[in-house]
Each structure stands twice: as structure tokens, then as C-alpha cells.
Design a protein around this motif. Sequence first.
Motif, short mmCIF file in Angstrom:
data_model
loop_
_atom_site.label_atom_id
_atom_site.label_comp_id
_atom_site.label_asym_id
_atom_site.label_seq_id
_atom_site.Cartn_x
_atom_site.Cartn_y
_atom_site.Cartn_z
N VAL C 350 41.46 36.40 55.96
CA VAL C 350 40.18 35.79 55.62
C VAL C 350 40.54 34.49 54.90
CG1 VAL C 350 37.99 36.05 54.40
CG2 VAL C 350 39.15 38.05 55.35
N LYS C 353 39.47 33.44 51.40
CA LYS C 353 39.73 34.27 50.22
C LYS C 353 41.16 34.03 49.79
CE LYS C 353 36.27 37.80 49.88
NZ LYS C 353 35.96 37.34 48.50
N GLU C 357 43.36 38.82 47.39
CA GLU C 357 42.22 39.44 48.08
C GLU C 357 42.58 39.75 49.53
OE1 GLU C 357 38.27 37.56 45.95
OE2 GLU C 357 39.57 36.23 47.11
N ASN C 358 43.41 38.90 50.12
CA ASN C 358 43.83 39.18 51.50
C ASN C 358 44.81 40.34 51.55
OD1 ASN C 358 42.99 37.41 53.92
ND2 ASN C 358 43.03 36.00 52.16
N ILE C 360 44.61 43.11 50.01
CA ILE C 360 43.96 44.43 49.97
C ILE C 360 42.98 44.60 51.13
CG2 ILE C 360 44.17 44.66 47.47
CD1 ILE C 360 41.10 43.97 47.39
N LEU C 361 43.03 43.66 52.07
CA LEU C 361 42.02 43.66 53.14
C LEU C 361 41.86 45.02 53.81
CD1 LEU C 361 40.05 41.92 54.77
CD2 LEU C 361 41.93 41.33 56.30
N TYR C 364 41.30 48.13 50.52
CA TYR C 364 40.47 47.89 49.32
C TYR C 364 39.62 49.11 48.97
CZ TYR C 364 36.52 47.68 52.47
OH TYR C 364 35.56 48.01 53.40
#
Lengths: 317, 356, 505, 317
Positions: C350, C353, C357-358, C360-361, C364
Motif C-alpha cells: 500500500v 502507507k 504499516e505495510n 502488518i498488511l 494485522y
Amino acid sequence: MEVLANVINGSIVFAVALALGALGGMLSERAGVINLGVEGFMISGAFFGAIGAHYAETLNLGGLSPWIGLMTAFIFTGLFSFLYVMATLKFKADHVISGVVINLLSANATFFLVKLLFDGAADTPRISNMFRRINIPLLSDIPFLGIAFFRSYPTTYLALAIIVIGSYILFKTPIGLRVRGTGENPGSVDTAGINVYKIKFWSVMLSGSLSALGGATIVLTSNGNFSFNTIAGQGYIAIAAVILGRWKPYGVMWGALLFGFAQAIKDQIQIFPSFDAIPTEVFYLLPYVITLIALILTGSKSKAPKALGTHYDSSVK
Amino acid sequence: MNAVAKHMKNRNILVPILATIIALVFGAIIMLIAGYNPVIAYQSLLNKVFGSAYDIGEVIRAIIPLLLSGFAVALANKAGLLNIGVDGQITIGAVASLLVGTLVDFPPIIHGFTALTVGVIAGGLWGVLIAYLKTRFTINEVISSIMLNYVALYLSHMLIRGIVPQEGSQRSALIQDSASISLNSLSELLNGARVHWGLFITPLIIFGFYYFFNKTRYGYETEVVGLNNHAAHYAGIKVNRIITRTMFISGAIGGLIGVFDTLGVYKYMAISTSTSGVGFDGVAIALLGGNTTIGTTLSGVLIGVLKYGSQGMQFGAGVPSEIIGMIISLIIFFVAAPGLVKKLLPNMEHTKKEVQ
Amino acid sequence: MKRVEKVLELKNISKKFGEFYANKNINLEIGRGQIHALLGENGAGKSTLMSTVFGLHQPDGGEIYVYERQIKIENPNHAIKLGIGMVHQHFKLVEDFTVTENIILGMEPKIGHRINMKSATKEVKDLSEKYGLKVDPNSKVENLAVGVQQKVEILKALYRGANILIFDEPTAVLTPDEIGELLDIMKTLVAEGKSIVLITHKLNEIMSVADKCTVIRRGEYIKTVDIKDTDENELAQLMVGKTISKQLDKNPFNPADKILEINHLHLVSKSGRKILDDVSLTVHGGEVLGIAGVDGNGQSELVESIVNMIETNTGEIKIKGQSTKGKSIRDIFESGVSYVPADRHKHGLVLDKNISENLILIEYYKKQYNDGLNLKKMLIRDEGKQKMQAFDIRAESEATIVRGMSGGNQQKVILAREISRNPELLIIVQPTRGLDIGAINFIHNQIIRLRDQGVAILLVSFELEELLSLSDRINIIFDGKIIGQVDPNNTNDTELGLMMAGKGV
Amino acid sequence: GNEGGTTSTSDGEQASIGMVTDLGSVNDKSFNQSAWEGLQKLKEDHGYDVKYLEPQSDAEVEPSLLQFVNNKTDLTWATAATLEDAVKNIAETNPDAKLGIVDSALEGVANVVSVSFKENEGAFLAGVVAGTMTESDKVGFVGGMEIPVIQRFHAGFAAGVKAVNPDAEVLVNYVGAFNRVDMGKSAAATMYDAGVDIIFHASGGTGNGIFNEAQERFNAGKQVWVIGVDKDQSLEFGNDITLTSMMKYVDQAVYDISHEALTGQFPGGEVVRLGLNENGVGLADTSDINVSQEVLSKVEEYKEEIINGNIEVPETP
Ligand SMILES: Nc1ncnc2c1ncn2[C@@H]1O[C@H](COP(=O)(O)OP(=O)(O)OP(=O)(O)O)[C@@H](O)[C@H]1O
Ligand SMILES: Nc1ncnc2c1ncn2[C@@H]1O[C@H](COP(=O)(O)OP(=O)(O)OP(=O)(O)O)[C@@H](O)[C@H]1O
Ligand SMILES: [Mg+2]
Ligand SMILES: [Mg+2]
């Protein structure tokens, strides 16, 4: 049979304004610029069409007045188109926001101007020289078709011409190829040595003016003047027509006709006493439900230009 | 890093503020040209807004739907959806709560609460309809929204005239007092300003929005879908489910607006020729606020104040309310195109580097 | 007048993006009829430099000479007029257009107002025959394999009468045959008197076709060498500034039990075309099964059907003996599968982001990262830091937005995420596309490490070298069929190349 | 509150009257405008200070009313039934304010006078004219929305037609909007095509479309008629197509009641019902231009019958 012919004739009257509005929307979207401002451009067109024709009348231009109105709408809506170009191209504003702005601004600005120009009036002075249905010699006498298709307003035939020519330009000429390319992949157009900005600029400028013709048509064929309710959502319906028509001139035409038909048929059905039982709202719902159904049947196949809504910057790969 | 963060902050706050100021100046210029007195105009605008307890109460009443509408739109935006169907969701929420509010007999509070819940759910389902058309038939939500707005409007007429008509009047019957969600005692303090439960529920919604996107996994997956639904699909996120869920919440907030109008403000529902347009204000507000919690809140308040104050301008300075409309659209325009603000104020150079 | 020998010359070209120098005082001299290679790591500044030459952006310093005349190249149109053509790293084609439409765009032959499609098509045909670039002028670009699309790009340049051709990483996406073909085409082109700038990370290509090679590092000019008196090692050192071992030491091959088993998989497109045709294969723990094949022969459909991203018509897929029928993508991942997709930007990341954050894509939603409602932000950030360390991800911080990062580092983010999920089956597609040697080695070593730990690995790649050095077995896929299997230790490029082209067997 | 001194509100010296329109402008060429004209006449004749507000949304109605009330305006009018509830609320929370409402039968609020018109009686006369003069035995009624007020027009008209011409057919179309001129035009076209030769409308601005369609047909050499509403619409649309207009003397009512109120005898709490008897409704004076004497005398007969109660005009169709 005659009834059906009349309904078709009526459908066309509604459809023309929508079609013109939609053609505008289609053009800018073909060049990659989302156009949610169609409503605003149509409002502007209706306003300028009305005052253009009005002042022409005060100059005793008589039958010429509606044509002047049409031109005024086409030209002066450029003001709003230019604003839209600045926002979306120069300042790279989000296309949707810009569209919303155009709708808000043109509505408020025009209503304000009406009050200003005609001391507080809620609508522009009515014009007596509106477009009239013209009966095409011979053709208009053909039994069914004559009534249905060949007894309509000049704007109808204008719209038809624009559709035919527009489709030719878009799909047969170099400029058309470049415009479509810009909407699909500006990078390739740019690296082919064409000025993407220029193409987008003129597409959007023309787009606004085309939609304006739609607004003007409503004033010059049906309303006779401009008030704050002359354009009440037709712009959004036009956008629906663009999608229904899959960004193709002829497709757009059919989309507009479909909606126009749904409008006209509702008047026809209502006057049959046998339908008294049905709540009138059902008739009001009809156009929108029919459009939705049409979308359901065609929707999945519609294909928007790939680069729609993006901002092109040659330095970004 | 810290500097960068700061810089971003300045920028985000500064642009809208400048935009507002410039727009107000533009408005003043237009007034001068048109021969009105801008000073008196703006004076009477403020007067109207803060002039009396009643007005303050009414401003709040006017701001609540705008805020909610803004957040309904912002929520959908986060998932990559443009929900311009809030008008329809408002209408459906209103008529649903109206039916419950008139037809059933419950004790106070409970009655109001039930009617409210039903209205909210109805609005949500109307939103889900848009999601369904999008996920099942790939119909662009903008178009279906517009169509469904009209459908909702005439559907509500049908229900009002068919089920809860008011003899000889252009509106529905009144809801029962037990269904009212007005804050009567406070309303009296404010000389009858029409304040209602929304006073407490709206802040909850706003906080909920903030919490949802800044803390929860659900907010995270919603944003992922909005930013790159291919990646979301690859990551095993059920994209269609997120879209549907988001449209339900968005529609529910829309429904809430309708509920407040019906149970809190009017106590009936009128048969009007068009929907309220609050949904479209919501689009402007969300975009103006950049879909952020603070931004959307501030722009909602700003636009609410301007709109409500415009009546004062008309009364005090004879200025047509369209002026305010123009000012609002200019504000949005400047915020959407920060580069322009920069042009207008060259000295603000560093504050606005971005345009993307 | 005297015959110019320097067709293109750059003197001290500099290009800044914000405060950052993408190019700094770079010098370059291209002689007539020469193939001049431009070598550098990811982000070294190659594309930027050539984009400047092509008028896509203006240099912040330095001069450009074309045919020994100094010129300010305003825009691509200007560059084209000067006879410069560029084949871009990321193709600049309108997928919705036909080959012809793409090629004539901007220089359309006309009769009256309308485009003269007939003559256009003919011109394209002639051109493609003249240079042996086989393409069907009337087919839509979106239906063409990458290799063919590239030919269209080349024709586009030639159609515009380009004499100086710039190729930006042209071979990154090609199969061995296609690469060979392309290199031959280049030779014919220079024989025609045209001059070529070739950007590539692949040393063997440079050795085989280039006359000269200029190396740039972190935007700065390092050196220009004559190919005849250099070798791959020197080039590699010049590029990265240190010696690097291209050696992969791996444990002897001892497969454990079946992890992935595919039986008679069939997939037919809506248009009725066979995309997967009776595909069967197995991957054991501790082995790397390489899938060799030309792009577009069903590889992506194959892997996507393994993780249930798409539905197949018939056939059976088993992971650890469990059928994947009716399982969600998430179920499959949870059963111990990791997947590195081919398209970083579309599927893998993504882009808007940040790194953590990427990371845990995929997971998550697990207890590990949230308490049922709230994400564990702190923990997520810390893990981000660690993984950046462990996988040598170069960026400002774990809060850096991925979009601005180099392809190589973007790829490492994906690997970090997929590998640290401790998979039993790793599906990995085009892991090193467009990356420089440093990044490639790192990624290759990671893959080997997993294999040695007993992970089953399904490797899809277009790069033979990669397949040969990593795989324990290689299956060749052609036209949706597995048409054969080879042992990497006793096969060679030519044999593989032939099979990938559907020949041989 | 203080309005910056621009408004010379009545601090004793001259009495002041306020007016709040329903959505739409004070210059709507309909009852808002009539009421406003009434007030302006008061200003001329008695120098009252008059002022209006145009709320932009339903919710703004109460604040607008209160704006006047708080300004110690001596009498505040609301000009439409839709404002009834707002008036009621404000009146109850401000017992010493005087308010009036047009088009409503709001009863028993001591400080509110409401004026309601017996549209059905006036419409009956229009029906008599239409029923007598139609040559096709087909007449039409176009309504804005299917709401009680409009239904009174509809009922009265239909009754009138039947009274004089039992075999005449009344086609009905509720358009669903009071300001969609284009829809009005389409509705009219459909009716005229169906053989209707006289259309009576109660549809506000939508009606303009009916006149436009009639005018267009007249220009094309086909005589069709429209019966106007609320005001004498022949003044705006001419006598070629305007058969007559059913008047609703809002201006007079507002004038009279306001004057009474400000000179001592405020009929608070009452519902002033204005029908034929009170000259609150009727046909326009210009009727004799297109309507023959014998038809008009027939109209007079029926008028008498209604006034002395021999004929009971229905309120719903
Ligand atoms: N449009 C841009 N804006 C900002 N920075 C950029 C831009 N384009 C490139 N850069 C930066 O300039 C540097 C050089 O980029 P360039 O594309 O020239 O590298 P490259 O040598 O082509 O790498 P690769 O081998 O991966 O293609 C990179 O660090 C990149 O981050
Ligand atoms: N707009 C940009 N801003 C910052 N960096 C950029 C930008 N565009 C490209 N880059 C960087 O420039 C370098 C070259 O870009 P390029 O697109 O060639 O990526 P890459 O590393 O070659 O990966 P791939 O070719 O596989 O996409 C990369 O580091 C990329 O991240
Ligand atoms: Mg590059
Ligand atoms: Mg690269």
C-alpha cells in the motif's frame, strides 16, 4: 401508435439537454479529467443563455435571439471552465472537489447576478423568441417517424450534429486519438511528443461550453427564462448518461434518450384515468428506477478511461 | 523528523485559515461592487450567530446535520467511496423514525430511542443498497447515489401520504410526544431553540470517527481498501465486505441526521419537492476538512455558522444569501488548490510546498 | 561537411529533486554506431539522466550536445525532432490502443482530416519487417506479452526516425530468447548507423553487446571503460564500490515431505482460452521448485490460484495434504503460506502507507498485533524497526511512506513481511525484478536460508540465472502447460530457452 | 438585536410589518409576490415599514420569524401553509407578538390570524368556463404536487366542468414540482396531443411551461388555451393563449388584515376564510377578452348559486 410517436418526440425534448450536458462531461473525462461539474456548467449555460437571448431581444434581434443566447452560453461558460482548468490542471486540485466547487459557485453566482441585474427578481425576464419546433419538409409527414423524429427543435438537430461530428473526431482523427490517449495514459502521449497539458486544457474548456449548451437548451426551448430551479439535478443525470453510454458519443445519446423516455412516458401514463389507482409518486420514481435498471444491465461492461482523475507530471514515472 | 511533522501541521492548519480569510475578503469586494456595506453585512452575520441564547442554540442545531453529513462522506471517502447519497439516507432515516415515532406506543425515552435506532438502521441499509449495486453490478456509487436520492424522496412521500398523513396539510402527522428527542429544559433556557439528543450524540460520532481510524484494526483495513484494493484483496481482506460495512455506517450516520430532524426539530416530516441538500454540503465539508477528524469538524462548524448567519446578513444589510454560498465555494476552492493561495500571498512561500 | 562522430555528449549534467542530487556533474560521450552501456545501482540516477536527455525534465546544471551542437532540450517533442528516441523502463503505451495507433500517435498520417489507418498499418508493417521486430499492427497492446510490448516501444522510436536510441532496463522483463533477440536487434540497429544507450543491471548483457560502459554511483560519474579491456568483476566493483561475492553456498539437496501438491489444474478464461491446462506439480520441504517460462504463460494465474486469489475450473490443490477448496485467502496464509507477488505496486504494497504499516498488511488482524479492537501501535513500530535492520531496508525510518522508496527497498519490505511470517511454503514471483546486484544477492541468500531451514519454495522467475542458481528442480511452463522438468545442475541456457519457447522437449 | 442601524425598525414612530416567504423568492410571480405587493401597497398608502426574509431551508423558518418578532415588528406574516407549524411554535413562545399566516386554517392561537382561501370555489368557475368552451370535450388539470391545497383546485375545477358539460373528460397530471418549467411543458404537450384544448393549472412556476407549450402551438397556428392561477397570468403570457385566470387575492387579504391589525382590531385566533362571497377568489377582470358574455353570465349564475349555498363545492376530487 400516434401516442407512442408523441412520447418519443417528448423523450427527445428531454434527452437533448441531457445529451449535450453529457457530451461535455464525456469530453473532459476522455481527456482524464473527472467532471462532476456538469450540473454547474449547465446552470451557467442556462443563465447566460437566458440573458444572452434577453438582451438580444432588447436589441430587437427577434428570431436571432435564441441563437445569440446559445452562443452567449457557449462562450461565457468559458469563465467557469477556465476556473475548472486552473483548479484541476494548474493547481492539481482533486477533480471531485473542483467539480463540487463549480456546482456551488455557478449556482450561487448566477442567482446572485439575476438579483443584481434585474433588481431582486428571482428569474430573468422571459424571452418571447424561443426556439420553435421545426417540421423538416417531407420527412415530418412520414406517418410515425415524422411525428417522432422530424418535428423537433433546432437544438435537437444541433445535438445530433455534435454527436455525429464528435464521434468522428474522437475515433477517426489525430486529435481524437490524442485526446483518448491522454485519458488512457498521458505518459505515452507526452513521450510521443504531444503537449498533454494543452490537450487537457482545451478538452476541459470545450467540455464546459458543451454542457452549457445543454443548460441553454432547457431555457431556450422550454423554460423561456432562468430561475434558481431551471437546472435541478439534470447535470447529475447527464453524468449517469456518460457512464451509461460508456464514454462514447452515441452511447451517451442512447443513455440520454432512455432517461428522456422515462420522463415523457410518465406524463403519458398519468393522463390515462385507468391509472388513477397508482400513487403519483410511482410515476416520479420511474425515470430513476429505469436508469438504475439500465445501469444494472450494462454497468458491468462500462469502462472508464484508465487515467481518469489522475494528475499528470512528466517527472514521475 | 519532528520539524517535518511541525511543518505539515502548520501547512494543514494555515491553508484553510488563509483560504477563509481570502474568501471573506472576496465576498466583501463583491458586496462593495454590488453596492452593499460589507462591514455591516459581516457585523449582522456575527450578530445573528451570537446575538442571543436562542441563536446560539439554533446555530448548534444548524451545525449538527452538517457535521454528521461531513463525517458520513469522510468515512466513505476513507474506503475510496464517494457517497453523495447522504441526502437519500437522511430521507430514509427520517421517514423510518417518523413511522415508529407516530405509529407505535412506547414510554418516553424508550420510544425516542427505538425510533432513533430504526431510523439509523434504515439509513444504513439504504447505504448498503449503494454498496450492493457497486460490488454486485459494479455500478459507480456516484450514479446510484444520485438515483437513489430521488427514489428515497418519492418513497417517503408515498409512505407519508399513505400511512401517516395529516388531514388537509402538506406534511405527515406529528410524532407522539413520547418519541420526541428534544431537550426541552435546555431548549427553554435557550428561548425555544430546537436542541436535541444530537447535542450529545454528534460529539460521540466525531470521537468514534477519530478512534476508528487512528486506533482500530477495522479502521486500518478500511484505509487499506481505500488506498489499494488490489493489495487488500491480496492480503486476504474481504474488500466487498469492507465496502458494504463502510456504506452501512456512512448511511447510518446519514439516517441519524434525518432522525434528528424528525424527532428533534420538526416532530413531523414535510412533503417537500426536493431533498434537503445537506448531503451535498457534507461532500464539501469532508473535502474541505481533508477527511480528517479535526478538519471535518472545523469546516462543518465554519459552514454551519456562515449558512446560519446569512439570514442575518439579509436582514441587517439586505445582502442576498447567495453571497455566502459564493464565499463557501471560494473557501473550498482555495483549500483544494493551495498553490493558488500561495500565489495570492507570495510571502507565505514555505508554508505550502506540496501540491499532490 | 565532416562526419560527426560524437552524436551525444553530456557535460557536467546535474539534476536535483528538492535538495537531493539525482545526478551530479555527470559526463557522457556517445559515438556514432556505438552501443554505450549505462550501469548503476537502483537509484543511481540512470533513468533520471536519460529522462533529462529526452526532455522529460530540465537539468539544473551542465550542457547537452547533440551532433556536437549545444542544445537545450525543451521537451520530448524537441528530443524526437533531434532524432532521440527512448524506450522507457515502465512502458509508455496506451493499452487500449492497437499497436499501430500507439506507434503513430503524434505523427499520424492523414487523408483529409482523418487518420489514414491503411497507410499507417502498412508503414508499421514495413518498419517491423525491416528491423525484424515481429508484431501484429492491428492487435491491441493490452493483449500483448511484455516482450512484444517492448518491440512496440522500439518501433515507436524508430517510426519517429530516432538515430539515438535510449533503452532503460529493456531486459528486466524479457525471457532469455527475447533478450537474445533484443541484443541482436540492437546490433542491427547500430549496423544501420544508429547509436544506442543501454541502461541495465545485467553485466553479461553489457559484456556481450556494449562497446563502452559508463558507471554512475549515487548520482555521480565514476568511470567510462572500454568493454574490450574490462570484465564483469571490474564492472560490478565499479558499480557498488566494493567487491561482492556472487557465490551462493547451499546445503546439499534433501527434500522432506510434500508441502504443496497440485493435480490436474484447469483454468479457462471468459473468452474460452485455456490459461491453465492440466497443471500438476509438487513442492517438498527444503526444496526450491523453479518455474521457468515466458511472462504470460499462466504463471501468475497458477500462483494466484494456489492462494485462492482466483478460482480455477477443475483440479485440486493440496497444502500439507489439506485441500484448499473453499478456503479463504486468509485461511491459506494461516496454513503456513507466504506469497511475494510479482507486482509490488499493485499487490505487494500500500504505497501511501508507511513501512511498519505495510509490514502488518497480512497479519494485522491477529491477536499478536491487536487486542481485538485496537492495533498495538508501539509494538508494530518496534517490529518495523527490527525488520528494517534484519532485512537491510534503507529508509529514513519505519514511518517512511513506501511510495518514495526505491524499488529494491520496496521489494525488501515485502520480503521482510512474508519471510518473517515463518512460512512452510513460500511462493515468490520475480523477486529481483529491476533490482541491483546488492539487493539481488541479499534476496537470493534469504531464499536459500529458508530452503536450508526446510521451507518449501515455489519460485517463478523470467531470469534464467536466478532460476539456475536457486532451484533444485525447474519446471517449464508454456501456454498454460507444464511441458517439462530439468535439473539445474545439468542443463543450460540454450536448452531452457528452447523449452520456454515451447520448442525442444 | 441591533441590526447596525440600517433597518429603521419600529421604535415607536412608524408601524412595521415583516414577511417570511416559504422556500423560494419573494418575486416568485405567485403568492409570495402577491403578499409582498400587498405590503408594499401598505407602505405607499400608510408608510408602514415593511421587510421580508427568504429562508434557505425549512429549518431556517423559525429563526427568520423570530428575527422579526425580536425586532418588535408589529405584525409578521408567513406566506404559505408549509410554515404553519413554525408560526404556531413562535406564536406560543412569544405570546405578545402578532403573527399572520396565509393559506392556512390554523385555529385557536390567540396571537395568530390565519387566512385561508376557498380555492375550490374559484376553481369551480374556471371549470365552468372550460367545460362550456371546450370543443373537444377534453380539458386538463395540471397540479404541482398532490397536496390538499392543490387538490382543492382540482376538485373545484372538475366539479365546475361536470356541472356544465357532463360528458367532458378531465385529464389530470400532478407533475411533482412547483418549479420545473420543462416538466410543465412536457405535461402540457402530452395533454394537447391527447386532444385537450383547455388546461387549468395550479402548479406555480411549473405552469410557465404550459403557457410556453400553448404559445408554441399558437405560433404554429393551433389554438389551445390555458387558464392561469393565483394572479391574472394574461398580463404575463398575453391573450393569445390565456383564456382566463383564477384569482386568489392574497395581496388584498394581506393588505386589509394588516391594516386592521395595526389600527387596533387584530383578528387574532381567527381563521379568515375567503371565498367567492368575500371576493377572496374569482376570475380575472380581463376574462371578457377571450370569454364570451353569455359564458361569463353563466359563470355569474353559478357564482350566485355557490354564494347562496345552493351548490356545495367539494374540497377533494
Ligand atoms: N520524480 C522524482 N522525484 C524525486 N526523486 C526522484 C524522482 N525520480 C527519481 N528520483 C530519485 O532520484 C534517484 C535516481 O532515480 P533514477 O530513477 O534515476 O534511478 P535509476 O538509476 O533509474 O534506478 P533503477 O535502476 O532502479 O531504475 C533515486 O534516488 C530516486 O529516489
Ligand atoms: N516520484 C518519485 N519520487 C521519489 N523517488 C522516485 C520517484 N519515482 C521514482 N523514484 C525512484 O527512482 C528510482 C528508480 O525508479 P524506478 O521506477 O526505476 O524504480 P526501480 O527501482 O527501477 O523499480 P522498478 O523498476 O522495478 O519499478 C527508484 O528508487 C524509485 O523509487
Ligand atoms: Mg531507472
Ligand atoms: Mg529499475
